[in-house]
Motif scaffolding. Structure first.
Motif, short mmCIF file in Angstrom:
data_model
loop_
_atom_site.label_atom_id
_atom_site.label_comp_id
_atom_site.label_asym_id
_atom_site.label_seq_id
_atom_site.Cartn_x
_atom_site.Cartn_y
_atom_site.Cartn_z
N UNK A 1 0.75 -1.00 0.30
CA UNK A 1 -0.22 -0.06 0.17
C UNK A 1 0.72 1.13 0.10
N UNK A 2 1.97 1.46 0.02
CA UNK A 2 3.09 2.07 -0.22
C UNK A 2 4.48 2.32 -1.02
N UNK A 3 3.53 1.92 -2.51
CA UNK A 3 4.18 1.44 -3.31
C UNK A 3 4.21 2.46 -4.02
N UNK A 4 6.29 3.56 -4.01
CA UNK A 4 5.66 4.15 -5.33
C UNK A 4 5.50 5.87 -4.58
N UNK A 5 6.02 5.93 -2.81
CA UNK A 5 5.09 6.99 -2.44
C UNK A 5 6.11 6.82 -0.66
N UNK A 6 5.97 8.55 -0.06
CA UNK A 6 7.00 7.95 0.36
C UNK A 6 6.15 7.77 1.64
N UNK A 7 6.94 7.17 2.85
CA UNK A 7 6.90 7.22 3.80
C UNK A 7 7.26 7.21 4.54
N UNK A 8 7.52 7.42 6.45
CA UNK A 8 8.42 6.99 7.89
C UNK A 8 7.82 6.22 8.71
N UNK A 9 9.18 5.54 9.62
CA UNK A 9 8.80 4.30 10.52
C UNK A 9 10.12 5.12 11.45
N UNK B 1 13.73 -3.67 3.11
CA UNK B 1 12.96 -4.39 3.03
C UNK B 1 12.19 -4.24 1.77
N UNK B 2 12.05 -2.87 1.47
CA UNK B 2 11.35 -1.74 0.45
C UNK B 2 11.63 -1.26 -0.32
N UNK B 3 12.54 -1.36 -1.01
CA UNK B 3 13.18 -0.27 -2.22
C UNK B 3 11.99 0.12 -2.78
N UNK B 4 11.12 -0.04 -2.50
CA UNK B 4 9.62 0.27 -4.07
C UNK B 4 9.28 1.29 -3.22
N UNK B 5 9.55 1.29 -2.13
CA UNK B 5 9.36 2.79 -0.77
C UNK B 5 9.80 4.21 -0.77
N UNK B 6 9.54 5.18 -0.56
CA UNK B 6 10.59 5.97 -0.20
C UNK B 6 11.07 6.45 1.07
N UNK B 7 11.51 5.84 1.26
CA UNK B 7 12.01 5.82 3.22
C UNK B 7 12.37 7.27 3.51
N UNK B 8 11.89 7.86 4.39
CA UNK B 8 12.61 9.13 4.67
C UNK B 8 12.58 9.09 5.88
N UNK B 9 12.79 10.44 7.06
CA UNK B 9 13.62 10.29 8.43
C UNK B 9 12.56 11.56 9.00
N UNK B 10 11.12 11.84 8.30
CA UNK B 10 10.53 13.01 8.69
C UNK B 10 9.79 12.47 10.35
N UNK B 11 9.14 13.08 10.84
CA UNK B 11 8.45 12.68 12.50
C UNK B 11 7.18 12.23 11.42
N UNK B 12 6.51 12.87 10.77
CA UNK B 12 5.32 11.24 10.05
C UNK B 12 5.47 12.63 8.30
N UNK B 13 4.76 11.42 8.19
CA UNK B 13 4.53 11.46 6.21
C UNK B 13 3.09 12.01 5.72
N UNK B 14 2.66 12.58 4.96
CA UNK B 14 1.14 12.53 4.18
C UNK B 14 1.86 12.81 2.46
N UNK B 15 1.59 11.61 2.26
CA UNK B 15 1.62 10.94 0.21
C UNK B 15 -0.30 10.32 0.42
#
Length: 329
Positions: free
Chosen positions: A123-131, A142-156
């Motif tokens: 559900x996050x493919x091609x989107x930005x997400x944080x963890x 683990x999920x190269x198709x997700x744009x992992x970022x180091x933000x506190x929260x992400x709305x994409x």
């Protein structure tokens, strides 16, 4: 969900086993606070678990449930909450349910380790997400198709993700800000004595910085001056001189630190003070306007309505009706 509205918002919370209590509270308590301050039910939430049974938390306190998570055509936002041992819950059946639910839900949010569940369900493919910062490297690998970022929260788009409990509070304040405005979001944050760095903070999280707040002391000083001068507001130039910077630089500092310019923050402080007087006193609106720095009752009423979507008199009438209806007969 993320647009100005006075309509009640229903939210489903799917809580997985071994979720932290503070993570659950980080979602619910800002919404409860918004309801309390507004004096009306702006938000309602429903607690769901994979099987409908009470879910154990890391504090050994079971969270009661209002039902089992099922795939339906409901379009209310779905928040997936997880902290530890999320893999035990990532069954093929649950991933399929999440994938099917996402076709209908207006928003799907991964709260802390809930981000992993959304990624597992593609559900996050091609989107930005944080963890959570501890999991960032593993998640990115683990999920190269997700744009992992180091933000506190992400709305994409229709996907929301958070990196921990306090960042989840940031996200919920942002939801309140977008739906009900800056004034209510500020008052909710102050209800918890929580000083929010920014609605869109971009600082890198690490073991040393996670959960900490780094404020520019000049912004803190300016906010204190605002709070001390509610009745006779200071103009921006004078406020900046008192802090020791130019007006332009103070505007930049506010934007970087709290995500809003000084005049927006100052007006929110004054309107929140006025709203408390409307609710808690019988003072005339002209007196309230004067006590919170407005030139006239009409100017106060216009700003009040623009911020709270009702007039001061409507607030008093609504709350009076609620008191009368709840009085014993």
């Amino acid at each position: 969900m993320l647009q100005r509205s006075t309509e009640r918002l229903d939210i489903d919370l799917l809580i997985l086993p071994e979720t932290n209590l503070i993570l659950i509270a980080s979602v619910i308590e800002p919404l409860r606070g918004a309801n309390r301050i507004a004096g009306t039910e702006l938000y309602r939430w429903r607690l769901l678990t994979p099987d409908g049974a009470p879910v154990p938390t890391t504090s050994h306190i079971a969270i009661p449930t209002q039902g089992a998570f099922r795939t339906t055509t409901e379009n209310v936002p779905l928040f997936v909450l997880a902290s530890y041992s999320w893999r035990q819950s990532a069954t093929p059946a649950l991933k399929m349910q999440l994938s099917q639910a996402a076709r209908h839900r207006s928003i799907v949010a991964g709260i802390e380790s809930g981000t992993w569940l959304l990624a597992e369900a593609s559900l996050l493919d091609g989107l930005s997400a944080t963890v959570h910062w501890e999991d960032y490297e593993d998640f990115a690998l683990a999920y190269p198709e997700v744009r992992a970022v180091k933000d506190r929260f992400v709305i994409d788009g229709k996907r929301l993700t958070t990196s921990g409990s306090l960042p989840t509070v940031d996200l919920m304040l942002e939801v309140i800000r977008q739906r009900q405005g800056y004034s209510l979001a500020l008052e909710v944050s102050r209800l918890f004595r929580y000083e929010q760095p920014s609605f869109h903070a971009d600082e890198t999280l690490s073991a040393a910085s996670a959960g900490l707040r780094a404020h520019d002391p000049r912004v803190t000083q300016a906010v204190h001056l605002m709070e001390e001068h509610i009745e006779q507001p200071l103009v921006l130039a004078r406020l900046a001189r008192r802090v020791g910077v130019s007006a332009r630089h103070l505007q930049d500092l506010f934007q970087q630190s709290i995500g809003a310019p000084p005049h927006v923050h100052y007006l929110a402080l004054r309107l929140n003070t006025a709203r408390r007087k409307v609710i808690e006193t019988t003072a005339s609106f002209a007196d309230i306007a004067a006590a919170t720095g407005f030139n006239s009752a009409s100017a106060f009423a216009r700003s009040y309505r623009a911020s709270f979507s009702e007039s001061p008199s409507e607030t008093r009438r609504r709350l009076r009706r609620r008191i009368i209806s709840s009085a014993p007969t």
